[in-house]
Design an enzyme around this catalytic site. Structure first.
Site, mmCIF file in Angstrom:
data_model
loop_
_atom_site.group_PDB
_atom_site.id
_atom_site.type_symbol
_atom_site.label_atom_id
_atom_site.label_comp_id
_atom_site.label_asym_id
_atom_site.label_seq_id
_atom_site.Cartn_x
_atom_site.Cartn_y
_atom_site.Cartn_z
ATOM 1 N N GLU A 83 40.662 91.678 89.014
ATOM 2 C CA GLU A 83 39.630 90.408 88.785
ATOM 3 C C GLU A 83 38.470 90.485 88.239
ATOM 4 O O GLU A 83 37.573 89.371 87.198
ATOM 5 C CB GLU A 83 40.377 88.736 89.518
ATOM 6 C CG GLU A 83 42.006 88.295 89.454
ATOM 7 C CD GLU A 83 41.942 88.539 87.973
ATOM 8 O OE1 GLU A 83 41.555 87.295 87.467
ATOM 9 O OE2 GLU A 83 43.028 88.470 87.454
ATOM 10 N N SER A 437 89.510 50.284 113.472
ATOM 11 C CA SER A 437 89.469 50.732 114.957
ATOM 12 C C SER A 437 89.090 51.147 116.028
ATOM 13 O O SER A 437 89.126 51.433 116.935
ATOM 14 C CB SER A 437 91.343 51.338 114.816
ATOM 15 O OG SER A 437 92.110 50.789 114.821
#
Length: 777
Positions: A83, A437
């Protein structure tokens, strides 16, 4: 000639004057680069599981800031060579690089090359917009020069390597190293560093997950530049060129597709704000079990798909259709915008022998189902886009699954539905359903606390009760339509007898039952109706899980929680929670309750679970129209509740009870939770004793009437045998260690569910204590 020269100089002077004024005007309001002295870039917040392993992440920008000292030298050189090779010598800009880029751009009549240094890229990312213009470029140059006047080169490089976007949602080299290679930046090697350094130019283009060939070519360019700059040897170059890129693999493609993650996100946002969770670099330590959670998510989807195909797709109500049509109309979809694994609402156009043709806005698709059920043309369905034009039709059935560590309250599994992208409604906490139940153990626990034993008698007959909820007479009926007369309390719960349970409630009254319910974690206000015994009230799955975890923890209730600790990026503890546990029920009576729930598995409605390799206990639950299927149960450590049904109450399918619709999924999850094969058993509780009981007379068994061992609170068992003789209890009790088999490798199911043995030896102290109790009765 002199006049021409003077004219040219004059023109250039005027140009530079105006250019200087222009530069002054556009740069006078630029931010002060000194503010970066306290710069804190947004960092991802990490969610960790109960073993401190990464479960998920929350972020706007996935970033983990690392100081320059922890970044290997070859990583820094890879980026510099690629870069900005004059980084350490230039003043922030590369004049020759800018001129070279300008000439190339003029020749190609466009932006062919940028010529930006590392300092310029950092300035642009921190202070400027990504627009391409002369004014932005000038600002970038000015800021880059200012950066180099204020900060050292190493500090600029540190900020750059933590700020730069490197694809796949990763910002900075640390996040990129984790994303691509599954390791920290300090652990990547030279070859991997070259891959990372090749990304800033075009992160999407050179993403090795997306374009592996281009990423490989870009890596070689980086290596070539490092070789030219003398950063690596020719041997290093050849080694990395010849070695293919090896990636860690993408674990999650959709970061927030998860009920648990969303619950964490909402909690942190409510407490610390949106920025704190997505940019604050928090470490959020949770109670979730990553491996079990991921297994359960997958198994839940498979089970709901299997069950939907078994019962067929339901008939959609007008309310269902209106809701789905609204979602359908709000979709804007074309073949080019389809997203893999995304869930859409589709309109059914044609059905032919299981093949369903449908449309999603501009998209046409088709898929097969085994049982179309009540689906018809004009209906709407959920479909998931797979890839290459293929779809899968999703079930309408939904679920709630939650697992809790019984001894701490830590939530290990939390699944609020089939899939978060289909519905963000978290049914574990937000859905109120009738438990059927599954509510019965609360009533039986109240009975035990009021002197009942497992062999106490109940009447299972057609007895009428006044139903205050409907202001009329009501006769409870059993599931199979039969009545069984006089039955034991153990049989009534194991077989889930409705009439016997309502009779029991009528005998002990409501207040003891409501007291137990609230103690074990039920938050809803419960009405004093006899239909309460059959689960006519509505509860959230987390409430039911809390209740059963309290039973599984022998009467100690631990509040469910999911966050253990929150730590900020500096290591400060912002929040910490320890288990909040309280003994709300006596241990001996709770132990009898556990034994009763073991009976449901060993000889009752949940007998399918009796073959599991660990001892388990629990209760099925079914509403009378088959609209809710439940199983709630536990092993010695973990409590899990499973609910299955439709969001809008309707029949799942005839005969789809809790044992059919929820228990198989529960068994799979709990079996996986115990995959290590660790030996487990329910502990013996002081103050309880196993007594062999003759199932015919419900007296103590002897050689004339063999029986089975039943657990009693000390002093509550019968004192005569089946022949009417007083029992010599000194021959019935054994030392705990002698009645408990030692752990073995790979124990059989029978060995992992130990029962008290016949004719055990005795413990003298325990014998004397029991004899004293019998004498004083």
């Amino acid at each position: 000639m002199n006049r021409v020269l003077l004219l040219i100089l004059g023109v250039f002077s005027v140009f530079f004057l105006f250019f200087g004024v222009y530069v002054f005007i556009i740069t006078r309001d630029l931010p002060d680069v000194r503010q970066l002295e306290n710069w804190k870039p947004p960092e991802a917040s990490v969610i960790l599981d109960y073993q401190d392993k990464i479960y998920n992440e929350l972020y706007v920008q996935k970033r983990y800031y690392v100081p320059i000292s922890k970044i290997p030298d070859y990583v820094k050189k890879a980026f510099i060579a690629t870069e900005d090779k004059t980084f350490y010598s230039n003043p922030g800009i590369d004049v020759f690089g800018i001129l070279r880029a300008a000439i190339k751009n003029i020749i190609k009549m466009g932006a062919a090359e940028g010529g930006s240094t590392i300092s310029q890229q950092l300035a642009k990312n921190l202070f400027l917009t990504p627009e391409k213009s002369i004014s932005r470029k000038i600002k970038e140059i000015v800021l880059a020069i200012r950066l180099n006047k204020v900060y050292s080169k190493d500090k600029i490089l540190e900020m750059y390597l933590n700020q730069i976007y490197l694809g796949q949602g990763s910002y900075g080299v640390e996040a990129a190293a984790r994303t691509y290679f599954g390791k920290s930046i300090s652990q990547v090697d030279l070859c991997e560093a070259a891959v990372l350094a090749g990304l800033p130019k075009a992160p999407s283009k050179y993403n090795p997950y997306v374009n592996p060939d281009l990423a490989e070519k870009r890596k070689q360019i980086v290596l070539q530049r490092m070789l030219e700059e003398g950063y690596i040897s020719n041997d290093d170059y050849q080694r990395c060129v010849e070695r293919p890129i090896k990636l860690a693999g993408i674990v999650r493609s959709d970061n927030f597709n998860d009920y648990f993650t969303e619950m964490i996100r909402q909690w942190v946002v409510d407490r610390y704000g949106e920025d704190a969770v997505s940019q604050g670099g928090l470490k959020i330590y949770t109670t979730i079990d990553t491996v079990l959670q991921l297994y359960a998510q997958k198994r839940v989807q498979q089970w709901l798909e299997e069950l939907q195909n078994r019962v067929g797709f339901p008939k959609l109500s007008k309310e269902d259709l209106d809701y789905l049509k609204e979602r359908y109309d709000n979709q804007k979809v074309s073949p080019d915008t389809l997203i893999k694994n995304y869930i859409y609402v589709a309109k059914v156009n044609q059905i032919n022998r299981g093949k369903i043709k449908f449309s999603i806005d501009q998209v046409e698709g088709e898929a097969f189902v085994k049982n179309v059920g009540a689906l018809k043309s004009g209906d709407y369905i959920y479909v998931k886009y797979l890839e290459n034009g293929s779809f899968k039709i999703l079930p309408f059935l939904e679920t709630a699954v939650v697992s809790i560590d019984s001894k701490s309250g830590g939530i290990r599994v939390l699944i609020g539905g089939y899939e978060f992208r289909k519905s963000q409604f978290n049914r574990v906490f937000q859905s109120k359903r009738q438990p059927g139940s599954a509510i019965k153990p609360i009533i039986y626990m109240a009975a035990i606390l009021n002197g009942y034993t497992q062999i106490s008698y109940l009447e299972d007959k057609p007895i009428s009760f006044w139903d205050y909820s409907q202001n009329k007479e009501w006769v409870p009926k059993n599931y199979d339509g039969n009545y069984y007369g006089t039955v034991t309390l153990r049989k009534a719960l194991a077989k889930s007898l409705n009439a016997a349970t309502v009779y029991l409630l009528s005998q002990i009254d409501f207040d003891p039952v409501l007291s137990v319910a609230y103690k074990v974690g039920i938050k809803q206000k419960l009405p004093k109706y006899y239909s309460l015994a059959l689960g006519s009230i509505e509860l959230t799955p987390i409430e039911l899980a809390n209740a059963f975890a309290t039973f599984g923890n022998y009467g100690t209730r631990c509040e469910p929680y999911f966050i253990r600790k929150v730590v900020d990026k500096e290591g400060n503890i912002l929040y910490q929670q320890e288990p909040k546990c309280e003994e709300v029920l006596p241990k001996p009576e709770s132990a009898v309750m556990v034994d009763l729930l073991r009976a449901v598995v060993l000889e009752g409605t949940a007998v399918k679970a009796s073959s599991m390799s660990v001892p388990v206990a629990g209760k099925t639950g079914t509403t009378n129209d088959y609209s809710d299927a439940w199983f709630a149960g536990f092993d010695p450590d973990l409590t899990t509740v499973v609910w299955v049904g439709y969001d809008k109450r309707k029949t799942i399918g005839k005969g789809i009870t809790g044992a059919e619709g929820a228990l198989p999924l529960w068994i799979d999850i709990m079996t996986y939770a115990n995959r290590s094969g660790t030996y487990k058993e329910f502990p013996k509780v002081e103050g309880t004793v196993y007594i062999p009981i003759d199932p015919i007379t419900n007296k103590v068994s002897n050689e004339n009437c063999p029986g089975r061992y039943i657990l009693f609170v000390e002093g509550t068992y019968p004192t005569v045998d089946c022949d009417g003789n007083q029992v010599d209890f000194s021959k019935l009790f054994a030392k705990p260690e002698e009645s408990t088999p030692q752990p073995q490798e790979n124990p059989s199911p029978e060995e992992t569910n130990p029962q008290p043995q016949e004719n055990p030896s005795t413990n003298e102290n325990e014998k004397d204590k029991i004899l004293d109790i019998l004498k004083n009765r």
